[in-house]
Design a protein around this motif. Structure first.
Motif, mmCIF file in Angstrom:
data_model
loop_
_atom_site.group_PDB
_atom_site.id
_atom_site.type_symbol
_atom_site.label_atom_id
_atom_site.label_comp_id
_atom_site.label_asym_id
_atom_site.label_seq_id
_atom_site.Cartn_x
_atom_site.Cartn_y
_atom_site.Cartn_z
ATOM 1 N N CYS A 20 0.944 -1.144 0.144
ATOM 2 C CA CYS A 20 0.310 0.351 -0.083
ATOM 3 C C CYS A 20 0.866 1.374 0.072
ATOM 4 O O CYS A 20 1.671 1.649 1.106
ATOM 5 N N ASN A 21 1.032 1.930 -0.755
ATOM 6 C CA ASN A 21 1.091 3.319 -1.096
ATOM 7 C C ASN A 21 1.695 4.300 -0.116
ATOM 8 O O ASN A 21 1.854 4.938 0.432
ATOM 9 N N HIS A 22 -0.178 4.586 0.680
ATOM 10 C CA HIS A 22 -0.412 5.181 1.832
ATOM 11 C C HIS A 22 0.484 5.020 2.881
ATOM 12 O O HIS A 22 0.491 5.965 3.520
ATOM 13 N N LYS A 24 3.608 3.503 2.872
ATOM 14 C CA LYS A 24 4.392 3.707 2.460
ATOM 15 C C LYS A 24 4.517 5.407 2.630
ATOM 16 O O LYS A 24 5.670 5.693 3.796
ATOM 17 N N ASN A 25 3.659 5.936 2.549
ATOM 18 C CA ASN A 25 3.781 6.939 2.958
ATOM 19 C C ASN A 25 3.366 8.232 4.534
ATOM 20 O O ASN A 25 4.364 8.725 4.770
ATOM 21 N N PRO A 138 -3.727 2.534 5.634
ATOM 22 C CA PRO A 138 -3.168 1.816 6.657
ATOM 23 C C PRO A 138 -4.378 2.498 7.801
ATOM 24 O O PRO A 138 -4.766 3.542 7.285
ATOM 25 N N ASN A 150 -3.750 8.245 6.131
ATOM 26 C CA ASN A 150 -2.806 8.305 5.914
ATOM 27 C C ASN A 150 -2.782 9.671 6.628
ATOM 28 O O ASN A 150 -2.945 10.643 5.648
ATOM 29 N N GLN A 151 -3.184 10.220 7.350
ATOM 30 C CA GLN A 151 -2.701 11.290 8.655
ATOM 31 C C GLN A 151 -2.031 11.821 9.054
ATOM 32 O O GLN A 151 -1.006 11.287 8.954
ATOM 33 N N ILE B 45 -5.888 13.008 1.883
ATOM 34 C CA ILE B 45 -5.646 11.619 2.063
ATOM 35 C C ILE B 45 -6.027 11.028 2.147
ATOM 36 O O ILE B 45 -7.578 10.890 1.980
ATOM 37 N N ASP B 46 -5.308 9.605 1.468
ATOM 38 C CA ASP B 46 -6.092 8.316 1.271
ATOM 39 C C ASP B 46 -6.006 7.455 2.271
ATOM 40 O O ASP B 46 -4.986 6.718 2.737
ATOM 41 N N CYS B 48 -5.385 3.039 1.386
ATOM 42 C CA CYS B 48 -5.662 1.338 0.679
ATOM 43 C C CYS B 48 -6.783 0.492 0.631
ATOM 44 O O CYS B 48 -7.073 0.385 2.088
ATOM 45 N N ASP B 63 3.573 7.848 -6.010
ATOM 46 C CA ASP B 63 4.135 6.464 -6.399
ATOM 47 C C ASP B 63 3.948 5.501 -7.097
ATOM 48 O O ASP B 63 3.954 4.636 -8.083
#
Lengths: 170, 166
Positions: A20-22, A24-25, A138, A150-151, B45-46, B48, B63
């Motif tokens: 999940c890229n979020h 990772k971020n 997340p 991703n807060q 903000i989001d 997966c 990304d």
């Protein structure tokens, strides 16, 4: 997998998926700040629950648990997110490369991967997280409060300060 | 003029109703493209989701490997495209030279955008293995625009032939 003081008034549980890229971020942008501001001073205990949104990313969670056997979970966790976007980042070869970069005992790590020692643990994590209402990553639990997505740091600060303030006052 | 318009009893329906609809559709198109650009830049903000098929992060996230062409975000290309279409349909009312060539220009622009959207949708379905609902909305808008543009070209050509015959 946890770090921080056992006596910390706040426990944050991170439910992440390595694909999940979020996630990772979050780990690149915010996790380090929370660690410096709250985990190291002993206000927060940080717990990571290796989780997978689907079967494609479950092997990465298993690999992370193999790294935990050697007490290098958080190092491996961070490096695994760094490989996201590589064409073969969900392959055993990539997991081994991350293990090597993280300074793990490769023989033990490979044996753990081959034996699929933690497949059941990942499945149990998935079931436990689903039962708690997790359907995206997340997801965080700040004590009992669920935070989705991703807060930014401020969202965590509000929750932590509210809890610590209540603890101090009570 | 389409029969359904006549059936609705709409009077004074503009002869270039297709162009007006394209202009109207460019507005939600701009909004969707702007949203996707914010998404690409990480301003929204989001998270997966458990469904592997509906994930804008995989398609248009910061990304995501196919979310840019070189340094240019695909969403920015969409935003510029919708802006150009909107301006073209607006300027043709003021600029006679543009008006003369507007059917071909609009078919060309929307046709290119349609093929571009088709390629992106194929990438989502067969390479990325995920879709972004906002990209699909944009693809639907472009498809309707292209159909309207062809309809306009045909009616314009018909008028021209009629005028030549007279």
């Amino acid at each position: 997998m946890a770090k921080g003081s056992e006596d910390a008034p706040v426990t944050i549980v991170e439910v992440s998926d390595y694909g999940c890229n979020h996630c990772k971020n979050f780990n690149v942008e915010t996790a380090g700040l929370i660690e410096d501001l709250y985990v190291k001073p002993g206000q927060v205990k940080w717990v990571v629950m290796p989780y997978a949104l689907g079967p494609q990313t479950a092997p990465a969670a298993t690999a992370a648990l193999c790294a935990a056997e050697q007490d290098r979970f958080f190092e491996y966790h961070r490096r695994l997110f760094d490989t996201q976007g590589d064409p073969d980042f969900m392959s055993a070869a990539s997991f081994r490369q991350v293990a090597e970069d993280s300074g793990l005992d490769l023989e033990a790590f490979n044996a753990c991967l081959q034996d699929n020692d933690y497949n059941n643990t990942v499945q149990e994590n998935i079931m436990a997280a689903t039962a708690l209402g997790v359907n995206s990553t997340p997801t965080f639990f700040v004590n009992d409060m669920m935070i989705r997505g991703n807060q930014p740091l401020t969202s965590f600060q509000q929750q932590i300060n509210a809890i610590v303030g209540v603890s101090d006052g009570g | 003029m389409p029969l359904w318009v006549l059936a609705m009893g709409v009077r004074n329906w503009p002869e270039d109703w297709q162009i007006r609809l394209i202009q109207l559709l460019a507005v939600p198109g701009l909004m969707v493209a702007f949203y996707l650009l914010l998404y690409h830049n990480g301003n929204l903000i989001d998270a997966c989701t458990a469904s592997s098929w509906d994930d804008c992060g995989k398609v248009s996230g910061p990304d995501a490997p196919y979310s840019s062409i070189g340094p240019i975000p695909v969403a920015l290309i969409g935003l510029v495209g919708y802006a150009v279409i909107f301006l073209l349909t607006w300027l043709k009312d003021w600029w006679l030279l543009l008006d003369d060539y507007s059917p071909e220009l609009i078919v060309g622009l929307t046709g290119f955008a349609f093929l571009f959207s088709l390629g992106l949708t194929a990438l989502e379905l067969f390479v990325i293995n995920a879709i972004c609902r906002f990209c699909l909305v944009s693809a639907a808008i472009i498809t309707i625009m292209f159909v309207l543009a062809i309809s306009y070209l045909r009616s314009f050509s018909g008028e021209a032939i009629g005028e030549a015959a007279d």
